[in-house]
Design a protein around this motif. Structure first.
Motif, PDB file in Angstrom:
ATOM      1  N   PHE A   1       0.823  -1.218   0.000  1.00  0.00           N
ATOM      2  CA  PHE A   1       0.000   0.000   0.000  1.00  0.00           C
ATOM      3  C   PHE A   1       0.851   1.260   0.000  1.00  0.00           C
ATOM      4  O   PHE A   1       0.380   2.327  -0.414  1.00  0.00           O
ATOM      5  CB  PHE A   1      -0.929   0.005   1.229  1.00  0.00           C
ATOM      6  N   LEU A   2       2.103   1.183   0.444  1.00  0.00           N
ATOM      7  CA  LEU A   2       2.979   2.361   0.416  1.00  0.00           C
ATOM      8  C   LEU A   2       3.423   2.700  -0.997  1.00  0.00           C
ATOM      9  O   LEU A   2       3.947   3.786  -1.230  1.00  0.00           O
ATOM     10  CB  LEU A   2       4.200   2.132   1.304  1.00  0.00           C
ATOM     11  N   GLY A   3       3.227   1.755  -1.919  1.00  0.00           N
ATOM     12  CA  GLY A   3       3.543   2.011  -3.314  1.00  0.00           C
ATOM     13  C   GLY A   3       2.305   2.203  -4.159  1.00  0.00           C
ATOM     14  O   GLY A   3       2.371   2.169  -5.388  1.00  0.00           O
ATOM     15  N   GLY A   4       1.153   2.368  -3.520  1.00  0.00           N
ATOM     16  CA  GLY A   4      -0.080   2.623  -4.252  1.00  0.00           C
ATOM     17  C   GLY A   4      -0.859   1.378  -4.591  1.00  0.00           C
ATOM     18  O   GLY A   4      -1.885   1.450  -5.258  1.00  0.00           O
TER      19      GLY A   4
ATOM     20  N   VAL B   1       8.019   4.308   4.524  1.00  0.00           N
ATOM     21  CA  VAL B   1       8.490   4.602   3.165  1.00  0.00           C
ATOM     22  C   VAL B   1       9.990   4.326   3.053  1.00  0.00           C
ATOM     23  O   VAL B   1      10.466   3.801   2.040  1.00  0.00           O
ATOM     24  CB  VAL B   1       8.165   6.065   2.796  1.00  0.00           C
ATOM     25  N   LEU B   2      10.751   4.648   4.117  1.00  0.00           N
ATOM     26  CA  LEU B   2      12.191   4.357   4.114  1.00  0.00           C
ATOM     27  C   LEU B   2      12.434   2.851   4.030  1.00  0.00           C
ATOM     28  O   LEU B   2      13.279   2.389   3.252  1.00  0.00           O
ATOM     29  CB  LEU B   2      12.834   4.924   5.384  1.00  0.00           C
ATOM     30  N   ALA B   3      11.668   2.076   4.818  1.00  0.00           N
ATOM     31  CA  ALA B   3      11.822   0.617   4.789  1.00  0.00           C
ATOM     32  C   ALA B   3      11.491   0.063   3.412  1.00  0.00           C
ATOM     33  O   ALA B   3      12.187  -0.817   2.895  1.00  0.00           O
ATOM     34  CB  ALA B   3      10.922  -0.017   5.849  1.00  0.00           C
ATOM     35  N   LYS B   4      10.430   0.574   2.797  1.00  0.00           N
ATOM     36  CA  LYS B   4      10.047   0.094   1.477  1.00  0.00           C
ATOM     37  C   LYS B   4      11.138   0.400   0.453  1.00  0.00           C
ATOM     38  O   LYS B   4      11.418  -0.412  -0.438  1.00  0.00           O
ATOM     39  CB  LYS B   4       8.724   0.708   1.034  1.00  0.00           C
ATOM     40  N   ALA B   5      11.760   1.582   0.573  1.00  0.00           N
ATOM     41  CA  ALA B   5      12.847   1.914  -0.347  1.00  0.00           C
ATOM     42  C   ALA B   5      14.028   0.961  -0.160  1.00  0.00           C
ATOM     43  O   ALA B   5      14.691   0.573  -1.121  1.00  0.00           O
ATOM     44  CB  ALA B   5      13.289   3.360  -0.129  1.00  0.00           C
TER      45      ALA B   5
ATOM     46  N   HIS C   1      17.694   1.273  -6.727  1.00  0.00           N
ATOM     47  CA  HIS C   1      16.643   2.119  -6.169  1.00  0.00           C
ATOM     48  C   HIS C   1      16.699   2.192  -4.650  1.00  0.00           C
ATOM     49  O   HIS C   1      15.894   2.903  -4.045  1.00  0.00           O
ATOM     50  CB  HIS C   1      15.263   1.608  -6.610  1.00  0.00           C
ATOM     51  N   ARG C   2      17.619   1.438  -4.046  1.00  0.00           N
ATOM     52  CA  ARG C   2      17.730   1.474  -2.583  1.00  0.00           C
ATOM     53  C   ARG C   2      18.587   2.664  -2.160  1.00  0.00           C
ATOM     54  O   ARG C   2      19.546   3.027  -2.851  1.00  0.00           O
ATOM     55  CB  ARG C   2      18.347   0.172  -2.065  1.00  0.00           C
TER      56      ARG C   2
ATOM     57  N   MET D   1      23.576   4.436   2.927  1.00  0.00           N
ATOM     58  CA  MET D   1      23.561   4.540   4.380  1.00  0.00           C
ATOM     59  C   MET D   1      23.530   5.992   4.823  1.00  0.00           C
ATOM     60  O   MET D   1      22.934   6.325   5.849  1.00  0.00           O
ATOM     61  CB  MET D   1      24.793   3.836   4.974  1.00  0.00           C
ATOM     62  N   GLU D   2      24.163   6.895   4.041  1.00  0.00           N
ATOM     63  CA  GLU D   2      24.089   8.313   4.389  1.00  0.00           C
ATOM     64  C   GLU D   2      22.655   8.818   4.329  1.00  0.00           C
ATOM     65  O   GLU D   2      22.202   9.556   5.226  1.00  0.00           O
ATOM     66  CB  GLU D   2      24.964   9.147   3.442  1.00  0.00           C
ATOM     67  N   ASP D   3      21.919   8.428   3.274  1.00  0.00           N
ATOM     68  CA  ASP D   3      20.524   8.851   3.151  1.00  0.00           C
ATOM     69  C   ASP D   3      19.674   8.307   4.296  1.00  0.00           C
ATOM     70  O   ASP D   3      18.800   8.997   4.831  1.00  0.00           O
ATOM     71  CB  ASP D   3      19.945   8.378   1.816  1.00  0.00           C
ATOM     72  N   ILE D   4      19.941   7.064   4.680  1.00  0.00           N
ATOM     73  CA  ILE D   4      19.189   6.445   5.774  1.00  0.00           C
ATOM     74  C   ILE D   4      19.433   7.198   7.078  1.00  0.00           C
ATOM     75  O   ILE D   4      18.500   7.488   7.837  1.00  0.00           O
ATOM     76  CB  ILE D   4      19.584   4.963   5.913  1.00  0.00           C
TER      77      ILE D   4
END
Length: 610
Positions: free
Chosen positions: A547-550, A583-587, A595-596, A599-602
């Motif tokens: 559902f987080l991806g629509g 949303v972070l977990a889904k990415a 598309h992942r 670690m800096e972004d996380i």
């Protein structure tokens, strides 16, 4: 006085039916009996041992007509037609169309129930029958108890189904068993039946802030003949003014997906100012770390040889350093020596004492035990003798608050050798999530941040970098202050950076690929932290956040998110943060590694939450 006491006892027996209608929030598919798993009764002359009442059954892909539903419940066809105001027995019903099914509810043993026989027409499972076909009108655990002789459910098996029901007290005429689906709420049910939501809450022992879940049931107390408003949908209606056609559904799905990204963007933008300060401080520290690392060209690197191998069976003594230090350790000789002197050399007899001779009660996982050393809990890992030097080499480069410290080793050339590490008092993250009543939202986000910090350190602050493959909630440990530590129990799995092998810069792309695998496993840990589900297959857990991806439209994004969250949180968490973490977990678990996030972004996302 005695007469008054007897009167009170009789009164409580008469009203016992009303007092035992508890709502059961546990999953239909899980084992274990709780209050509400089945509606209890007291089989005495003072209570109603049976009654005529109703349950709700929804048309589905297997039962699409009144004719098929009447055959399922073995009821006269005309009864269902008249009761539900349907003209034709062959009329194709809309999926999820609610049908009143009249039943005789009886107090059998300690539970109210109505029994039907169900013959399977395909190979199936207890869960699919209880929670799929019957939508929670009976729980899986009840089916297992009532059909204990059935191990595998094949085509043609005849199962006994004790469906949930209850008889009312004198204040009500009927109690309708209502199975909840995605998108349902107490307000929606009260609107459907035209009754007060307070009656539903009171009768089911619910509170206004209680969350209800799909594939569970509630009892709807009615004082008159049952009527239901079929115009109240089980899903979020589309925008007013548009017809409910397929193009509009697709547009609505796209709009919901767009809204999710807009909300995440807004939340992220509000974090930027704070993150800039945190990131600046962190990058300064990282630069200092990198400047302190002395990198030797690959042609001059050698394997770690500065640990002398102690004699097996020697008393508990500290490892003695040799005069020669390793260039590949990236540490000064004095500092490396201090690390060596901090390691104990345990005997195999001591290891057996710590683990009570490897008692199964001390076993944590495969080849891993816990034990007591000087009244401190330690983690003991079986390891091949040839691997010990590489692990010591690795730990000689690690000094981080979010990584378990290596306390000592036990050399045993003839069989298994052992590593001895600290064991935080709260156990593994998996254990904490299994008993998650103390895991508040703040503690969960702090643990997620600590794990990310540990991974970032292993990836970027030691040379060569270490990839923590096999990361899971079972090898993340939690201290008494709810801080997380990673267990590094093996040599680096990347073949280009093991032991005496040189680290070649041409392998950078392969190293990045392994880092993305680390991030995938970190994403699975985030999903477990959010949902509290540690005993579910990883593929199913990843699919449950579609559902987080629509994907899907019933209930809306926020309602689906609430259903996904750990019930132990009791909605005591910021919804915006939960959405951002979801949303972070889904990415992190995207199928395409490109598309992942990095670690800096996380860290940028998690830094704001703690």
């Amino acid at each position: 006085m005695m007469i008054y006491i007897v009167f009170l006892i009789f009164t409580s027996l008469i009203n016992s039916n009303h007092a035992q209608a508890f709502y059961d929030a546990t999953s239909c598919r899980e084992g274990g009996n709780t209050l509400g798993t089945r509606y209890t009764c007291t089989n005495t002359t003072l209570t109603r041992s049976s009654c005529q009442t109703f349950l709700i059954f929804r048309a589905n892909n297997q039962f699409t007509t009144i004719s098929s539903i009447s055959s399922l419940f073995r009821l006269p066809l005309h009864t269902l037609l008249e009761l539900n105001h349907i003209d034709s027995p062959s009329e194709i019903l809309l999926v999820d169309r609610e049908i009143f099914v009249p039943i005789t509810c009886s107090c059998l043993g300690a539970f109210y129930q109505t029994r039907i026989n169900y013959t399977t027409n395909e190979n199936t499972t207890f869960s699919d029958i209880a929670c799929g076909v019957f939508e929670g009108l009976v729980k899986k655990i009840t089916l297992v108890e009532e059909n204990s002789n059935q191990e595998v459910i094949k085509v043609g098996f005849n199962l006994n189904l004790p469906l949930k029901c209850a008889c009312p007290n004198n204040d009500y005429k009927y109690l309708v068993t209502y199975p909840l689906v995605s998108g349902d709420s107490i307000n929606k049910v009260s609107t459907k039946f035209g009754i007060s939501k307070d009656d539903i809450l009171e009768f089911n022992n619910l509170h206004l802030d209680t969350t209800v879940y799909p594939e569970t049931t509630i009892l709807v107390p009615l004082k008159s003949n049952p009527m239901i408003n079929l115009d109240v949908p089980n899903f979020q209606p589309p925008t007013p003014g548009f017809l409910s056609t397929n193009p509009v559904d697709k547009h609505a799905k796209a709009m919901k997906l767009k809204m999710v990204y807009i909300i995440v963007s807004i939340v992220s933008s509000t974090l930027i100012l704070v993150i800039l300060v945190v990131t600046g401080l962190y990058l300064n520290a990282l630069n200092r770390c990198k400047r302190d690392i002395f990198v030797i060209p690959s042609t001059h690197r050698s394997s770690f040889t500065s640990f002398s191998t102690p004699q097996v069976g020697s008393p508990r003594s500290r490892l003695s350093p040799t005069n020669k230090s390793s260039a590949s350790s990236c540490l000064s000789p004095d500092l490396l020596a201090s690390i060596k002197y901090s390691l104990y050399n345990f005997t195999i007899e001591e290891i057996k004492t710590f683990t009570r001779d490897f008692n199964k009660d001390c076993k944590v996982s495969d080849n891993t035990y816990k034990g007591l050393f000087d009244d401190h809990l330690v983690l003991i890992k079986e390891i091949e003798f040839s691997e010990i030097r590489h692990v010591i080499d690795l730990h000689s480069k690690i000094n981080h608050v979010n990584i378990l410290k290596l306390l000592g080793v036990c050399y045993n050339e003839s069989s298994w050798s052992y590593l001895v590490l600290q064991h935080p008092s709260s156990g593994s993250l998996r254990d904490c999530l299994t008993n998650s009543s103390s895991l508040t939202w703040h503690r969960r986000t702090q643990i997620a941040f600590d794990v990310a910090m540990g991974l970032h350190y292993l990836h970027y602050c030691i040379v060569p970098p270490y990839i923590q493959t096999g990361l899971c909630s079972g090898n993340i440990f939690v201290t008494s202050k709810w801080r997380a530590k990673l267990a590094v129990l093996s040599r680096n799995p990347y073949p280009g950076i093991n032991g005496s092998s040189s680290f070649e810069y041409e392998s950078f792309d392969a190293l990045k690929t392994l880092e993305k695998e680390d991030i995938l496993e970190f994403g699975m840990v985030l999903l477990e932290i959010l949902s509290g589900k540690v005993k579910i297959e990883s593929t199913l857990l990843r699919e449950s956040i579609g559902f987080l991806g629509g994907e899907g439209s019933e209930g809306g994004c926020f309602e689906n998110l609430k259903s996904f969250m750990d019930p132990c949180l009791k909605e005591d968490y910021p919804l915006a943060e939960a959405l951002c973490l979801g949303v972070l977990a889904k990415a992190c678990v995207e199928n395409d590694p490109l598309h992942r996030p990095s670690m800096e972004d996380i860290l940028k996302v998690l830094a704001r939450m703690v």
